[in-house]
Structures are given as C-alpha cells and as structure tokens.
Write an enzyme that holds these catalytic residues in place. Structure first.
Site, mmCIF file in Angstrom:
data_model
loop_
_atom_site.group_PDB
_atom_site.id
_atom_site.type_symbol
_atom_site.label_atom_id
_atom_site.label_comp_id
_atom_site.label_asym_id
_atom_site.label_seq_id
_atom_site.Cartn_x
_atom_site.Cartn_y
_atom_site.Cartn_z
ATOM 1 N N GLY A 128 -1.997 -3.360 7.601
ATOM 2 C CA GLY A 128 -2.859 -4.297 6.894
ATOM 3 C C GLY A 128 -2.473 -4.385 5.443
ATOM 4 O O GLY A 128 -1.389 -3.992 5.051
ATOM 5 N N CYS A 129 -3.406 -4.905 4.656
ATOM 6 C CA CYS A 129 -3.161 -5.182 3.255
ATOM 7 C C CYS A 129 -3.414 -3.916 2.453
ATOM 8 O O CYS A 129 -4.470 -3.727 1.894
ATOM 9 C CB CYS A 129 -4.108 -6.293 2.823
ATOM 10 S SG CYS A 129 -3.807 -6.971 1.239
#
Lengths: 105, 437
Positions: A103-104
C-alpha cells in the site's frame, strides 16, 4: 530472489529481507531476523507478538491492524517499538514470516 | 559521454520551461567529474542509470520499478519509501532507489546555509537528486541505498537538527500557506500553529498507529493557498467574524484608476477601466455590498467571507479584527469511494497558544476514527459510513445550519429511542385491540 543462510538453513527472501512464503518460517528464521532488526535479547514478549501475528494471519489471511495487535497483546504501540525498533510492520511481521506490508507506505 | 543513449528524453531538453532532463544530465556530469573528490556512498553513475531506466520506460510505456518496498530507520515506522528497479543488471546504479522524506520548515523559508548542509549530505550519501517539495510538503531526497538510510538519519538529526517526515498509516507531514510571514490576508499565524501541532504529534507522525493516513493543512484565509480543503483530512482555514475594514479613500483610488484592481494580476490584457459595480458589487455572491454616494457599504451580517472584494481591492479592504479559523474534515482522493473535499464542522474557533481548543477537537476525532475506522478507511469515508451526526456526537458539537449546504431531501430519518415518546418496545397484541387483522 536472493537467499540467506542461517543456522544451517537457507531462506529465499526479497530485497527487504521478507521471507518468500509463510510455510518456510521456523525458529532459525526468528534468530536470523533478530540479528537483522537490532534486537539483542528475545523475550517472551517478542514471542507473544510473533504468535499473535501468526495466529491472526492463519485465521484471516492478512496481518492485523496496529490497533488490534495492541488490543490482543495488551502492549501499547510505544512498547511494541521498544521490542521491535523498526516497528510492527517491518520488524514484527518480518520475524513472524508474514508477507510484506503493501500500500501507500 | 552519457552512459546510456536517451533519444526520447533528449527531446525534452528543447522548449522554454526548465528541463528536468538537462538538470539530471548536469548532475550526472558533475558526479562523473567529481571535482570535490567526494567519496560517493551510492553508485557515482546513479543519475545516468536513472535516465537510462526512464528512457526504457518511455520506450515501453510502462514503469520499471518493482512493487512496494519496506525500508526505514530504527524507532520509526515511516519516513522512507523503499524502491527497487526491475532491471537491476542493466541499471545497477538504481537497483536501490529509496526516497527519504525530510520535514520542511513552515512556509518553506530557507537559508542557503541550511540548504547547502542538506545538499552536502545528499551528494555524499544519495543520488544528488531531489524533489522540492513533495505535494504533502516534505523535502524529498530521491534515491539512495538501504545501508545509507541510518547514516543519513544520523547526520540529519545530529548535525543538521532535522527530522524525517511522515509516511504510512499515520499523521503525514503537516504543511501551511506562507501566512502572516508575508500575506496581509492571513487570519492566524499558520506557521506557528503548523509547527506547534507537528511537534505535539511527533509520535503519531513517526509511528503508524492509525487505520490509514491522516493529513493536516493550514490555510490563513479562504483563498486556500495550500489547498487544505482538498488535500487534508482536517483542514484549518482562517476567517474572521466581525466587519471587513474599509478604507474609503483607497476605494476612491481604485474607482479613479490610481490603484490597479487585484494588485495588477490582470494587467497582461486590456480589460477596460475598473468598474467597481461590475467587478466587485455585481460579483459578490451574497449581493451584500452597495455604493452610497461615493461610499462603499457592506452588510457584514450577510457576508460569507469569500474573499472576492478583498482580493480585488487589497489596499482598500482588509479582513476583520476578530480572527480565528474554521475546521473542515474528510477531504480525500477518489480511492475507494469517491473524491471528497472537507466538510465544515467547526465554523469558528479562536487560535490562541497553546491551542488547547484545537487539540481537543483533533484528539476527539482521532479517538473516534482510531476505534471505528476500518483498515485503510480515511476519515472522510468513516464520516460517510457512520454519518456526519456521529462526528458531531464524538466531538461534542451541536448541529448547526452552517454545517450543511442544504437539508436532506429524503425522509429516511433516524430517531434515538429516548427521543420518541413510549420508546421502541411495542406489543403487537396491544395494537390488535384497536386494529383487527
């Protein structure tokens, strides 16, 4: 994929040092990560976090949210960082043999 | 002589805009020459390989970075974005190409001495390439190797007195507009508040404890020069609640043509003589302005503080003296359930050190979202899922007409049991006594 050897065993890992599959997790892996992640002595508290992560992963197929880990173990996030200096993602999940967080980040 | 041929990138060296290709080539040449005899800690040809890799991506129309990457420094759960190239044999210089986020000062004011220190460090231990700045505000060091991370962190903290920024499911680096440093519209000291809250919440910034990322941004007025309303989970936007201050003499200056409207922002084209009726009174969204003889009048009770008249006549009109800010919540990009801008939920709050009132609101919002937020659910999505009403409940705020653009049009209205006389527990047999089946 690079490999690392520890305690007579060979592990396939990625660039960040995460194990390729949860199935290859074993005690030697724990000892190897301990060295890499700046942990001098493995305590029961380390083991408890690793066990909770693994149980949760086996049951749910994902790593628990930080809040859930804190709740189940009873350890505050600050204490988790005292145990695992790089934190629950890079430190504890790696030791438990869970897949790399995505993810980020 | 360049290491790789880059015919596609070379085209981007033409044209008037500063070319990033030319700049990177210059840095590559400087590293190749190494006049200062720097003992480079990452491959000296990192810039050449970056251009080579980028050229390949231009050719293929695809990225050549591998998925993800988890690296960092001990004690923190974020601050570094790990990145590995998927053609490490062809481009060994960028086999590791991690990004480090470095916390930036308020309003991004610098001294050359400070920037030189950063550059010396980055020249030695990084690629020499940066991003000034990332959209969230951080100084970005672009490209280094894993062994250098702790080294860079040591020098940053011990010699430059500088910390990393945020990444991951935590409070990201807060940022602000230039504020009172050099803007007469600023309704509070954006830099002071931004700095104070950044320091206050260092723990939340460095060690991810949230369901997902969370951003603060601080705008001095509704012009929103740091775009907080669109790019922060909590946006702090300055405003005032007394009267706009009018300098009638300066108003005449604008009408007479001595002062250019909008401080001369439209001088590139002939828009004719300034017409206050058309350009100010006629454009006021609430139509609360008029001329009485030569005097400009404003019905401040009807003013929504949109900034238009002040923007057009900055010498004549000034923000009020009773200043504060509004807090809006929930802005986010489209993923997962659609883009959102901030929703007004604290119409007015005073900005006074040590900002306890503001911190109280932040604490309550976090308590709710940390408990109720699902994995990777932004505040704006939780507000959608559990309702705006819930946000008001947890923050102890009273519902206010200013919090909605319009009332709901559907009649699916929930009531609390205690609000309904007799409650919700009913016996069907009691109903049947009066209504046969």
């Amino acid at each position: 994929m690079p490999t690392v050897e520890f305690g007579g065993k060979t592990f396939t890992v990625d660039e960040d040092g995460f194990i390729d599959t949860f199935d290859n997790w074993c005690e030697e892996w724990v000892q190897h990560v301990k060295k890499e992640e700046g942990i001098s002595e493995l305590s029961d508290e380390h083991r408890k976090i690793v066990n909770v992560l693994q149980d949760y992963y086996r049951k749910n197929g994902i790593a628990p949210m930080v809040r859930v880990l804190s709740k189940v173990t009873g350890y505050k996030l600050k204490h988790i960082y005292e145990l695992f200096p790089s934190g629950p993602g890079k430190g504890a999940c790696k030791m438990a043999g869970l897949p790399k967080p995505t993810g980020c980040v | 002589m360049a290491k790789h041929k880059t015919p596609l990138l070379d085209q981007l060296e033409t044209g008037p805009w500063p070319s990033f290709v030319t700049d990177i080539k210059e840095e590559a040449a400087r590293r190749a020459k190494n006049e200062k005899k720097v003992n480079f800690q990452v491959p000296a040809d990192v810039c050449d390989d970056l251009l080579g890799l980028l050229e390949l991506s231009y050719k293929h129309g695809r990225t050549h970075w591998k998925h993800g990457g988890i690296v960092g420094v001990f004690g923190y759960g974020g601050g570094v974005i790990g990145r590995y190239c998927d053609q490490p044999e062809m481009f060994p210089g960028v086999a590791h190409f991690h990004t480090m986020r470095v916390a930036q000062p308020g309003g991004k004011f610098y001294t050359t001495e400070y920037l030189r220190q950063l550059c010396d460090l980055w020249e030695l231990r990084g690629s020499g390439l940066t991003n000034m700045h990332g959209s969230t505000g951080d100084i970005i060091f672009l490209g280094t190797t894993t062994p250098q991370l702790e080294e860079i962190f040591y020098v940053l903290t011990h010699e430059i007195n500088q910390d990393l920024g945020g990444s991951g499911s935590n409070l990201r680096t807060p940022s602000d507009c230039v504020g009172q440093a050099r803007c007469e519209y600023a309704c509070y000291d954006t830099q002071a508040l931004c700095y104070d809250l950044t320091v206050e919440y260092q723990d939340e910034l460095h060690r991810p404890a949230f369901p997902y990322k969370f951003k603060f941004k601080f705008d001095g007025c509704p012009n929103c020069c740091v775009a907080s309303i669109a790019r922060a989970d909590l946006s702090f936007i300055g405003t005032w609640r007394d009267d706009i201050r009018i300098d009638q003499e300066a108003v005449q200056g604008y009408i007479g043509g001595e002062l250019p409207p909008n401080a001369g922002a439209h001088m590139g084209r002939d828009w004719g003589k300034f017409d206050i009726k058309k350009e100010v009174l006629g454009l006021c969204p609430t139509q609360c302005m008029w001329l009485e003889g030569k005097k400009l009048k404003i019905d401040n009770r009807e003013c929504t503080r949109c900034m238009h008249c002040i923007n057009v006549m900055p010498r004549a009109l000034r923000i009020g003296e009773e200043k504060g800010l509004s807090i809006l919540a929930g802005a986010k990009a489209p993923i997962l359930d659609g883009a959102q801008m901030g929703t007004m939920f604290v119409p007015f709050i005073k900005v006074e050190e040590p900002y306890d009132e503001i911190k109280d609101v932040i604490g309550k919002v976090w308590d709710w979202w940390m408990e109720e937020g699902k994995n990777r659910e932004r505040l704006g999505e939780l507000m959608k899922r559990q309702g705006f009403q819930k946000l008001l409940e947890v923050t102890g705020l009273k519902p206010d007409p200013r919090m909605v653009k319009e009332p709901r049009s559907n009649p699916y209205i929930f009531w609390k049991e205690e609000e309904v006389e007799g409650g919700f527990m009913r016996d069907i047999n009691a109903f049947r006594k009066h209504h046969m089946r």
